[in-house]
Design a protein around this motif. Structure first.
Motif, PDB file in Angstrom:
ATOM      1  N   PHE A  32      58.832 -87.313  36.577  1.00  0.00           N
ATOM      2  CA  PHE A  32      59.536 -86.168  35.746  1.00  0.00           C
ATOM      3  C   PHE A  32      58.065 -86.062  34.606  1.00  0.00           C
ATOM      4  CE2 PHE A  32      64.071 -88.224  36.047  1.00  0.00           C
ATOM      5  CZ  PHE A  32      63.934 -87.786  37.372  1.00  0.00           C
ATOM      6  N   LYS A  33      58.008 -84.573  34.697  1.00  0.00           N
ATOM      7  CA  LYS A  33      57.288 -83.996  33.552  1.00  0.00           C
ATOM      8  C   LYS A  33      58.114 -83.866  32.472  1.00  0.00           C
ATOM      9  CE  LYS A  33      53.959 -81.742  31.426  1.00  0.00           C
ATOM     10  NZ  LYS A  33      52.956 -82.323  30.640  1.00  0.00           N
ATOM     11  N   LEU A  34      57.922 -84.411  31.325  1.00  0.00           N
ATOM     12  CA  LEU A  34      58.839 -84.303  30.252  1.00  0.00           C
ATOM     13  C   LEU A  34      58.517 -83.417  29.182  1.00  0.00           C
ATOM     14  CD1 LEU A  34      59.024 -88.370  29.643  1.00  0.00           C
ATOM     15  CD2 LEU A  34      60.616 -86.712  30.977  1.00  0.00           C
ATOM     16  N   GLU A  35      58.414 -82.187  29.736  1.00  0.00           N
ATOM     17  CA  GLU A  35      58.175 -80.966  28.815  1.00  0.00           C
ATOM     18  C   GLU A  35      59.481 -80.698  27.745  1.00  0.00           C
ATOM     19  OE1 GLU A  35      55.719 -77.844  27.228  1.00  0.00           O
ATOM     20  OE2 GLU A  35      55.240 -79.937  28.436  1.00  0.00           O
ATOM     21  N   LEU A  36      60.523 -81.304  27.850  1.00  0.00           N
ATOM     22  CA  LEU A  36      61.574 -81.250  27.010  1.00  0.00           C
ATOM     23  C   LEU A  36      61.099 -81.740  25.545  1.00  0.00           C
ATOM     24  CD1 LEU A  36      64.257 -84.246  27.516  1.00  0.00           C
ATOM     25  CD2 LEU A  36      61.968 -83.984  28.665  1.00  0.00           C
TER      26      LEU A  36
END
Length: 305
Positions: A32-36
């Motif tokens: 998961f790329k955690l761009e949040l």
């Protein structure tokens, strides 16, 4: 056409102002790329900083500041960037924009105007204001600086066979395609009720589509951007559609299993992964967290239609 060099130039320009967000290995073969975790709660801050800073470098940033039309996240990104850089900002959002996003826009010091039921109507109103004031228009997704800025997150990804990205107007998937090129398979995910890029690829050009989705506040563009469309065609981006019920289930799963509070638009990418055949090592970009946490436990009745 926006290319990797443009994305790398954007990364140098905005590096002091944005967070390099982490990628989390959920299990072998899935990240998961955690761009949040990005400033303003989504990837939109990247493009906003790039657009405003590039205009400042060129001496093209007016005293009137900037104007943006947004379903919410682009406005938040522009409001945050403008506040950081000391630039006045006015944000046009539809009447359907979530109250949490409108409140945060005001907290960031932006002037907020609400027009119409959809992003397209807010966009039309913003164009009138730009003509009146001479402010710099910051498009939510269809300007070279915006696309290149959004693509900077792709420079931070771990090696992968497949990158899965949710699509509204296409600024993010266009930027990812520009940055990655043929280094990985790129899959664009949209709600069945807002198939802007999917319809454009089928028609051979961007076309208007009706918007009716639980993810419409962030993936609610009526038409795909021309820049994103050209990049998607050039880099052979794959397009898939997911139901609102799948989006709601993915969002709930992200909270229950990982304690990640994401908006429906971000959850669409995870919902889409389940429809990707043979993804190999995959990265799912979780692109935004501007949501009401109360709905993580109990979705509104219409959400899973």
């Amino acid at each position: 056409m926006v290319n990797r060099e443009d994305v790398e130039a954007a990364a140098r320009r905005i590096g002091a102002f944005v967070r390099p967000t982490p990628s989390y290995e959920v299990r072998p073969g899935l990240w998961f790329k955690l761009e949040l975790l990005q400033h303003s709660g989504s990837f939109k801050a990247r493009g906003a900083f790039n657009r405003i800073l590039a205009a400042r470098e060129e001496g093209a940033l007016p005293a009137a500041g900037v104007v943006v039309a947004s379903g919410g996240n682009a406005g938040l990104g522009v409001a945050y960037a403008a506040a950081t850089l000391g630039v006045p900002a006015e944000v046009f959002v539809p009447l359907t924009a979530p109250a949490t996003k409108v409140a945060r826009l005001k907290e960031l010091g932006a002037r907020v105007e609400q027009h119409g039921r959809e992003y397209a109507e807010a966009h039309a109103a913003s164009a009138v204001r730009v003509a009146e004031t001479g402010a710099l228009f910051v498009h939510a997704y269809d300007q070279p600086e915006i696309v290149a800025g959004q693509g900077t997150l792709a420079l931070e990804l771990p090696p992968a066979d497949t990158i899965v990205v949710a699509v509204g107007g296409g600024g993010l998937v266009g930027g990812v395609a520009a940055a990655i090129g043929d280094r990985a398979r790129i899959v664009a995910v949209e709600p069945e009720g807002a198939p802007t890029l999917h319809a454009a690829l089928a028609a051979g050009a961007p076309v208007d589509v009706p918007v009716d989705s639980v993810a419409g506040d962030s993936l609610g563009a009526r038409r795909a951007g021309g820049i994103a469309f050209d990049l998607a065609v050039h880099h052979k981006v794959e397009s898939i559609l997911v139901s609102d019920a799948a989006i709601v289930a993915a969002r709930r799963r992200l909270w229950q299993e990982h304690r990640l509070a994401v908006e429906h638009g971000a959850a669409a990418a995870l919902a889409g992964l389940e429809l990707v055949a043979d993804p190999g090592t995959a990265v799912v970009v979780l692109c935004g967290a501007n949501t009401d946490p109360a709905t993580l436990h109990a979705e509104p009745a219409h959400a899973a239609r």
